[in-house]
Design a protein around this motif. Structure first.
Motif, PDB file in Angstrom:
ATOM      1  N   TYR A 165       0.835  -1.204   0.000  1.00 38.78           N
ATOM      2  CA  TYR A 165       0.000   0.000   0.000  1.00 38.78           C
ATOM      3  C   TYR A 165       0.868   1.251   0.000  1.00 38.78           C
ATOM      4  N   THR A 166       0.559   2.192  -0.890  1.00 42.47           N
ATOM      5  CA  THR A 166       1.244   3.483  -0.943  1.00 42.47           C
ATOM      6  C   THR A 166       0.335   4.557  -0.351  1.00 42.47           C
ATOM      7  N   ASP A 167       0.770   5.167   0.718  1.00 39.66           N
ATOM      8  CA  ASP A 167      -0.027   6.191   1.399  1.00 39.66           C
ATOM      9  C   ASP A 167       0.206   7.549   0.752  1.00 39.66           C
ATOM     10  N   ILE A 168      -0.867   8.306   0.545  1.00 38.68           N
ATOM     11  CA  ILE A 168      -0.743   9.594  -0.160  1.00 38.68           C
ATOM     12  C   ILE A 168      -1.167  10.783   0.690  1.00 38.68           C
ATOM     13  N   HIS A 169      -1.415  10.544   1.972  1.00 33.19           N
ATOM     14  CA  HIS A 169      -1.788  11.654   2.854  1.00 33.19           C
ATOM     15  C   HIS A 169      -1.309  11.338   4.264  1.00 33.19           C
ATOM     16  N   SER A 170      -0.316  12.104   4.722  1.00 32.37           N
ATOM     17  CA  SER A 170       0.212  11.909   6.075  1.00 32.37           C
ATOM     18  C   SER A 170       0.980  13.152   6.495  1.00 32.37           C
TER      19      SER A 170
ATOM     20  N   ASN B 147     -10.241   9.314   4.444  1.00 36.01           N
ATOM     21  CA  ASN B 147      -9.334   8.972   5.540  1.00 36.01           C
ATOM     22  C   ASN B 147      -9.644   7.558   6.026  1.00 36.01           C
ATOM     23  N   LEU B 148      -8.641   6.723   6.101  1.00 37.04           N
ATOM     24  CA  LEU B 148      -8.840   5.333   6.500  1.00 37.04           C
ATOM     25  C   LEU B 148      -9.487   5.210   7.870  1.00 37.04           C
ATOM     26  N   LEU B 149      -9.062   6.043   8.814  1.00 35.71           N
ATOM     27  CA  LEU B 149      -9.603   5.942  10.172  1.00 35.71           C
ATOM     28  C   LEU B 149     -11.075   6.320  10.257  1.00 35.71           C
TER      29      LEU B 149
ATOM     30  N   ILE C 268      -8.255   1.094  -1.550  1.00 38.71           N
ATOM     31  CA  ILE C 268      -6.910   0.802  -1.042  1.00 38.71           C
ATOM     32  C   ILE C 268      -6.028   0.295  -2.180  1.00 38.71           C
ATOM     33  N   LYS C 269      -6.583  -0.596  -2.982  1.00 37.30           N
ATOM     34  CA  LYS C 269      -5.835  -1.139  -4.128  1.00 37.30           C
ATOM     35  C   LYS C 269      -5.540  -0.054  -5.160  1.00 37.30           C
ATOM     36  N   ALA C 270      -6.487   0.878  -5.335  1.00 39.18           N
ATOM     37  CA  ALA C 270      -6.315   1.954  -6.317  1.00 39.18           C
ATOM     38  C   ALA C 270      -5.110   2.835  -6.000  1.00 39.18           C
ATOM     39  N   ASN C 271      -4.716   2.895  -4.730  1.00 40.87           N
ATOM     40  CA  ASN C 271      -3.552   3.702  -4.352  1.00 40.87           C
ATOM     41  C   ASN C 271      -2.262   3.210  -4.996  1.00 40.87           C
TER      42      ASN C 271
ATOM     43  N   TYR D  43      -9.458   7.317  -3.800  1.00 38.74           N
ATOM     44  CA  TYR D  43      -8.252   6.854  -3.109  1.00 38.74           C
ATOM     45  C   TYR D  43      -8.451   7.009  -1.603  1.00 38.74           C
ATOM     46  N   VAL D  44      -7.511   6.460  -0.848  1.00 38.26           N
ATOM     47  CA  VAL D  44      -7.544   6.580   0.607  1.00 38.26           C
ATOM     48  C   VAL D  44      -6.198   7.084   1.121  1.00 38.26           C
ATOM     49  N   GLY D  45      -6.209   7.567   2.358  1.00 40.97           N
ATOM     50  CA  GLY D  45      -4.980   8.041   2.984  1.00 40.97           C
ATOM     51  C   GLY D  45      -5.051   7.837   4.481  1.00 40.97           C
ATOM     52  N   SER D  46      -3.891   7.754   5.116  1.00 39.13           N
ATOM     53  CA  SER D  46      -3.867   7.548   6.563  1.00 39.13           C
ATOM     54  C   SER D  46      -4.136   8.839   7.332  1.00 39.13           C
TER      55      SER D  46
END
Length: 258
Positions: free
Chosen positions: A30-35, A191-193, A250-253, A218-221
């Protein structure tokens, strides 16, 4: 024929009504795009040790790469492209024990007159990939020039990606407004949470609704601190019909992976 792993997940979620922890959805790719993992630059990590601890924890969950996105918010976090890049280099040094780690940088722009002026002036924006720019709104209300700014961003050759649309309380219960934003070319990052109820029931319900409607790209942490990291242990609380689209997002990330 059902894949056995998929059938097992289906069985866990729908027959046994098990509460699947959010962290179990990640497979190490998984590649996170927001942190907010770059230290000392906004309301995220404060020290090199914070950055190291957060990144280590996220890798243990199943994160593989990161595009960190410190805030750019005039009068609060007066970050510039040069300042962000400098802080990024320092944080990379704190993460040197992860030699294979992909740790890139962009920013999360507040949609305000400063961003509008930058776009209209032709100033280059920091992007996630392929001209995709991460944007956010005030939690109090949408900017009066929202649609004008979205048009200007796209007219300048960028693709707007709205951070955590489920957290804007003034849009809750107004699915038509979300559809309007999508129609004018705005992508959505959940946001995942939000799927665990971390931000409250209203945000949880909106996350379920947006996922079920297929509006999330897309999603981000959006990880800022250790409490966010620990909360990945919380179980999913979204409606069961929203879970497949969460998995798809999640896969789309992987689009952002090198």
């Amino acid at each position: 024929m059902h894949h056995p792993v998929h059938f097992l997940l289906y069985d866990m979620l729908f027959f046994k009504k098990s509460k699947l922890p959010l962290r179990d959805l990640f497979d190490g790719h998984y590649t996170d795009i927001h942190s907010h993992l770059i230290y000392g630059i906004d309301d995220g990590a404060k020290t090199p040790e914070d950055s190291f601890s957060l990144v280590s924890g996220l890798i243990s969950i199943g994160f593989e790469g990161f595009i960190a996105t410190p805030h750019t918010l005039e009068g609060v976090w007066d970050n510039t492209t040069e300042g962000i890049k400098s802080a990024h280099i320092k944080t990379q040094d704190a993460l040197k024990s992860f030699p294979q780690l992909r740790f890139d940088v962009a920013t999360e722009y507040m949609m305000n007159t400063q961003l509008s002026d930058n776009v209209k002036s032709g100033n280059e924006l920091m992007t996630l990939k392929d001209k995709i720019v991460l944007i956010e709104m005030s939690y109090l209300s949408a900017p009066v020039f929202l649609y004008e700014l979205l048009f200007d961003i796209q007219n300048a050759g960028y693709k707007p990606l709205l951070a955590h649309p489920e957290r804007y309380l003034f849009y809750h219960g107004q699915l038509a407004e979300y559809r309007r934003l999508k129609k004018v070319g705005c992508l959505f990052q959940l946001n995942l949470l939000s799927t665990t109820g971390y931000y409250g029931t209203g945000v949880l319900n909106c996350a379920s609704e947006l996922l079920t409607a297929g509006l999330i790209d897309y999603v981000g942490s959006d990880v800022h601190h250790e409490n966010h990291l620990k909360s990945f242990q919380l179980p999913l609380q979204i409606k069961k019909e929203a879970i497949p689209n969460l998995q798809a997002a999640i896969k789309a990330n992987q689009y952002f992976a090198k």
